[in-house]
Design a protein around this motif. Structure first.
Motif, PDB file in Angstrom:
ATOM      1  N   GLN A 116       0.852  -1.179   0.000  1.00 46.90           N
ATOM      2  CA  GLN A 116       0.000   0.000   0.000  1.00 46.90           C
ATOM      3  C   GLN A 116       0.896   1.239   0.000  1.00 46.90           C
ATOM      4  OE1 GLN A 116      -3.369  -0.042  -0.201  1.00 46.90           O
ATOM      5  NE2 GLN A 116      -3.169  -2.262  -0.398  1.00 46.90           N
ATOM      6  N   HIS A 117       0.678   2.114  -0.957  1.00 46.10           N
ATOM      7  CA  HIS A 117       1.467   3.337  -1.067  1.00 46.10           C
ATOM      8  C   HIS A 117       0.537   4.524  -0.867  1.00 46.10           C
ATOM      9  CE1 HIS A 117       4.577   0.746  -2.593  1.00 46.10           C
ATOM     10  NE2 HIS A 117       3.745   0.309  -3.519  1.00 46.10           N
ATOM     11  N   PRO A 118       1.031   5.565  -0.247  1.00 43.90           N
ATOM     12  CA  PRO A 118       0.165   6.731  -0.013  1.00 43.90           C
ATOM     13  C   PRO A 118      -0.233   7.397  -1.324  1.00 43.90           C
ATOM     14  CG  PRO A 118       2.430   7.196   0.636  1.00 43.90           C
ATOM     15  CD  PRO A 118       2.366   5.740   0.290  1.00 43.90           C
ATOM     16  N   ILE A 119      -1.471   7.835  -1.387  1.00 42.25           N
ATOM     17  CA  ILE A 119      -1.985   8.479  -2.595  1.00 42.25           C
ATOM     18  C   ILE A 119      -1.220   9.759  -2.900  1.00 42.25           C
ATOM     19  CG2 ILE A 119      -3.800   9.811  -1.464  1.00 42.25           C
ATOM     20  CD1 ILE A 119      -4.489   8.013  -4.668  1.00 42.25           C
ATOM     21  N   GLY A 120      -0.661  10.397  -1.853  1.00 39.37           N
ATOM     22  CA  GLY A 120       0.113  11.622  -2.058  1.00 39.37           C
ATOM     23  C   GLY A 120       1.333  11.398  -2.934  1.00 39.37           C
ATOM     24  N   LEU A 121       1.935  10.216  -2.845  1.00 37.01           N
ATOM     25  CA  LEU A 121       3.083   9.888  -3.695  1.00 37.01           C
ATOM     26  C   LEU A 121       2.693   9.934  -5.165  1.00 37.01           C
ATOM     27  CD1 LEU A 121       5.984   8.764  -4.114  1.00 37.01           C
ATOM     28  CD2 LEU A 121       4.955   6.491  -3.940  1.00 37.01           C
ATOM     29  N   TYR A 122       1.539   9.369  -5.480  1.00 43.72           N
ATOM     30  CA  TYR A 122       1.080   9.360  -6.868  1.00 43.72           C
ATOM     31  C   TYR A 122       0.750  10.767  -7.355  1.00 43.72           C
ATOM     32  CZ  TYR A 122       0.891   4.336  -6.312  1.00 43.72           C
ATOM     33  OH  TYR A 122       1.228   3.028  -6.088  1.00 43.72           O
ATOM     34  N   PHE A 123       0.177  11.578  -6.499  1.00 44.10           N
ATOM     35  CA  PHE A 123      -0.116  12.957  -6.885  1.00 44.10           C
ATOM     36  C   PHE A 123       1.165  13.767  -7.102  1.00 44.10           C
ATOM     37  CE2 PHE A 123      -4.446  12.521  -4.757  1.00 44.10           C
ATOM     38  CZ  PHE A 123      -5.096  12.393  -5.975  1.00 44.10           C
ATOM     39  N   LYS A 124       2.167  13.544  -6.258  1.00 44.34           N
ATOM     40  CA  LYS A 124       3.446  14.244  -6.434  1.00 44.34           C
ATOM     41  C   LYS A 124       4.117  13.845  -7.736  1.00 44.34           C
ATOM     42  CE  LYS A 124       4.274  14.761  -1.510  1.00 44.34           C
ATOM     43  NZ  LYS A 124       4.988  14.216  -0.356  1.00 44.34           N
ATOM     44  N   VAL A 125       4.105  12.551  -8.041  1.00 43.75           N
ATOM     45  CA  VAL A 125       4.715  12.084  -9.290  1.00 43.75           C
ATOM     46  C   VAL A 125       3.920  12.606 -10.483  1.00 43.75           C
ATOM     47  CG1 VAL A 125       5.226  10.034 -10.665  1.00 43.75           C
ATOM     48  CG2 VAL A 125       5.787  10.071  -8.242  1.00 43.75           C
ATOM     49  N   TRP A 126       2.603  12.619 -10.374  1.00 47.61           N
ATOM     50  CA  TRP A 126       1.787  13.152 -11.449  1.00 47.61           C
ATOM     51  C   TRP A 126       2.112  14.631 -11.685  1.00 47.61           C
ATOM     52  CZ3 TRP A 126      -1.975  16.958 -11.865  1.00 47.61           C
ATOM     53  CH2 TRP A 126      -2.709  16.953 -13.056  1.00 47.61           C
ATOM     54  N   GLY A 127       2.259  15.385 -10.602  1.00 45.90           N
ATOM     55  CA  GLY A 127       2.630  16.795 -10.733  1.00 45.90           C
ATOM     56  C   GLY A 127       4.004  16.971 -11.364  1.00 45.90           C
ATOM     57  N   LEU A 128       4.961  16.120 -10.961  1.00 45.33           N
ATOM     58  CA  LEU A 128       6.296  16.182 -11.555  1.00 45.33           C
ATOM     59  C   LEU A 128       6.259  15.827 -13.038  1.00 45.33           C
ATOM     60  CD1 LEU A 128       9.237  16.767 -11.004  1.00 45.33           C
ATOM     61  CD2 LEU A 128       9.519  14.422 -10.214  1.00 45.33           C
ATOM     62  N   PHE A 141      13.397  10.504 -20.865  1.00 39.16           N
ATOM     63  CA  PHE A 141      13.898   9.458 -19.978  1.00 39.16           C
ATOM     64  C   PHE A 141      13.453   9.679 -18.538  1.00 39.16           C
ATOM     65  CE2 PHE A 141      17.236   8.623 -23.288  1.00 39.16           C
ATOM     66  CZ  PHE A 141      16.813   7.326 -23.570  1.00 39.16           C
ATOM     67  N   LEU A 142      13.423  10.923 -18.091  1.00 38.28           N
ATOM     68  CA  LEU A 142      12.952  11.205 -16.730  1.00 38.28           C
ATOM     69  C   LEU A 142      11.484  10.822 -16.560  1.00 38.28           C
ATOM     70  CD1 LEU A 142      14.682  14.626 -15.960  1.00 38.28           C
ATOM     71  CD2 LEU A 142      15.198  12.396 -14.937  1.00 38.28           C
ATOM     72  N   LYS A 143      10.661  11.172 -17.546  1.00 38.61           N
ATOM     73  CA  LYS A 143       9.244  10.828 -17.454  1.00 38.61           C
ATOM     74  C   LYS A 143       9.043   9.321 -17.505  1.00 38.61           C
ATOM     75  CE  LYS A 143       7.809  13.527 -20.794  1.00 38.61           C
ATOM     76  NZ  LYS A 143       6.960  14.268 -21.728  1.00 38.61           N
ATOM     77  N   ALA A 144       9.739   8.651 -18.401  1.00 37.19           N
ATOM     78  CA  ALA A 144       9.614   7.188 -18.496  1.00 37.19           C
ATOM     79  C   ALA A 144      10.096   6.518 -17.215  1.00 37.19           C
ATOM     80  CB  ALA A 144      10.406   6.670 -19.697  1.00 37.19           C
ATOM     81  N   GLY A 145      11.177   7.009 -16.648  1.00 32.89           N
ATOM     82  CA  GLY A 145      11.688   6.442 -15.403  1.00 32.89           C
ATOM     83  C   GLY A 145      10.712   6.604 -14.251  1.00 32.89           C
ATOM     84  N   LEU A 146      10.091   7.777 -14.151  1.00 35.60           N
ATOM     85  CA  LEU A 146       9.104   8.000 -13.094  1.00 35.60           C
ATOM     86  C   LEU A 146       7.889   7.087 -13.270  1.00 35.60           C
ATOM     87  CD1 LEU A 146       9.094  11.861 -12.627  1.00 35.60           C
ATOM     88  CD2 LEU A 146       9.557  10.150 -10.888  1.00 35.60           C
ATOM     89  N   ILE A 147       7.432   6.961 -14.492  1.00 36.24           N
ATOM     90  CA  ILE A 147       6.266   6.114 -14.740  1.00 36.24           C
ATOM     91  C   ILE A 147       6.577   4.660 -14.403  1.00 36.24           C
ATOM     92  CG2 ILE A 147       4.795   5.185 -16.579  1.00 36.24           C
ATOM     93  CD1 ILE A 147       4.977   8.017 -17.860  1.00 36.24           C
ATOM     94  N   ILE A 148       7.743   4.193 -14.831  1.00 32.69           N
ATOM     95  CA  ILE A 148       8.115   2.804 -14.555  1.00 32.69           C
ATOM     96  C   ILE A 148       8.321   2.587 -13.060  1.00 32.69           C
ATOM     97  CG2 ILE A 148       9.966   1.113 -14.863  1.00 32.69           C
ATOM     98  CD1 ILE A 148      10.288   2.215 -17.714  1.00 32.69           C
ATOM     99  N   ALA A 149       9.012   3.503 -12.408  1.00 36.97           N
ATOM    100  CA  ALA A 149       9.345   3.320 -10.988  1.00 36.97           C
ATOM    101  C   ALA A 149       8.122   3.371 -10.085  1.00 36.97           C
ATOM    102  CB  ALA A 149      10.366   4.373 -10.551  1.00 36.97           C
ATOM    103  N   VAL A 150       7.236   4.328 -10.311  1.00 36.72           N
ATOM    104  CA  VAL A 150       6.148   4.532  -9.369  1.00 36.72           C
ATOM    105  C   VAL A 150       4.849   3.873  -9.836  1.00 36.72           C
ATOM    106  CG1 VAL A 150       4.755   6.260  -8.176  1.00 36.72           C
ATOM    107  CG2 VAL A 150       7.195   6.637  -8.510  1.00 36.72           C
ATOM    108  N   PHE A 151       4.389   4.217 -11.032  1.00 38.45           N
ATOM    109  CA  PHE A 151       3.092   3.716 -11.469  1.00 38.45           C
ATOM    110  C   PHE A 151       3.124   2.227 -11.832  1.00 38.45           C
ATOM    111  CE2 PHE A 151       2.604   8.298 -12.387  1.00 38.45           C
ATOM    112  CZ  PHE A 151       1.567   8.537 -11.505  1.00 38.45           C
ATOM    113  N   MET A 152       4.278   1.733 -12.260  1.00 31.89           N
ATOM    114  CA  MET A 152       4.399   0.305 -12.543  1.00 31.89           C
ATOM    115  C   MET A 152       5.030  -0.438 -11.360  1.00 31.89           C
ATOM    116  SD  MET A 152       5.453   0.594 -16.555  1.00 31.89           S
ATOM    117  CE  MET A 152       5.287  -1.130 -16.913  1.00 31.89           C
TER     118      MET A 152
END
Length: 108
Positions: free
Chosen positions: A9-21, A51-62
């Motif tokens: 379980q990951h905090p929803i705030g993490l996903y919002f921060k990554v989405w904002g980034l 590469f930064l966007k792909a890395g964030l998507i892979i690391a957090v959302f996947m």
């Protein structure tokens, strides 16, 4: 009830921060075209943001950031091998192209 609580379980705030980034990085990528950067600077910035966007998507959302190290190695090793192979192909292509130029100039 306990069956559903077993996963990570990951905090929803993490996903919002990554989405904002991701939004900020996409805006910066757009600004590269808006300010009409040219040449190597343009392509370097575009690739960096990509590469930064792909890395964030892979690391957090996947959820790749929470995988074991052995799985990360198993996935990145073939990618690394492909990149090395592409480098060797590029060097060989330059060598072949230069040889063709040298020997075509010597013929009448």
């Amino acid at each position: 009830m306990s069956e559903h609580a077993e996963g990570q379980q990951h905090p929803i705030g993490l996903y919002f921060k990554v989405w904002g980034l991701l939004f900020v990085l996409s805006t910066l990528s757009y600004l590269v075209d808006y300010f009409q950067f040219q040449g190597y600077l343009r392509w370097s910035l575009i690739l960096l943001f990509m590469f930064l966007k792909a890395g964030l998507i892979i690391a957090v959302f996947m959820h790749f950031a929470w995988e074991p190290v052995t799985l990360k190695i198993a996935l990145f090793l073939p990618i690394l091998a492909i990149l090395v192979f592409i480098y060797f192909i590029a060097v060989e292509a330059d060598y072949t192209y230069l040889n063709r130029l040298i020997y075509s100039l010597g013929e009448p």
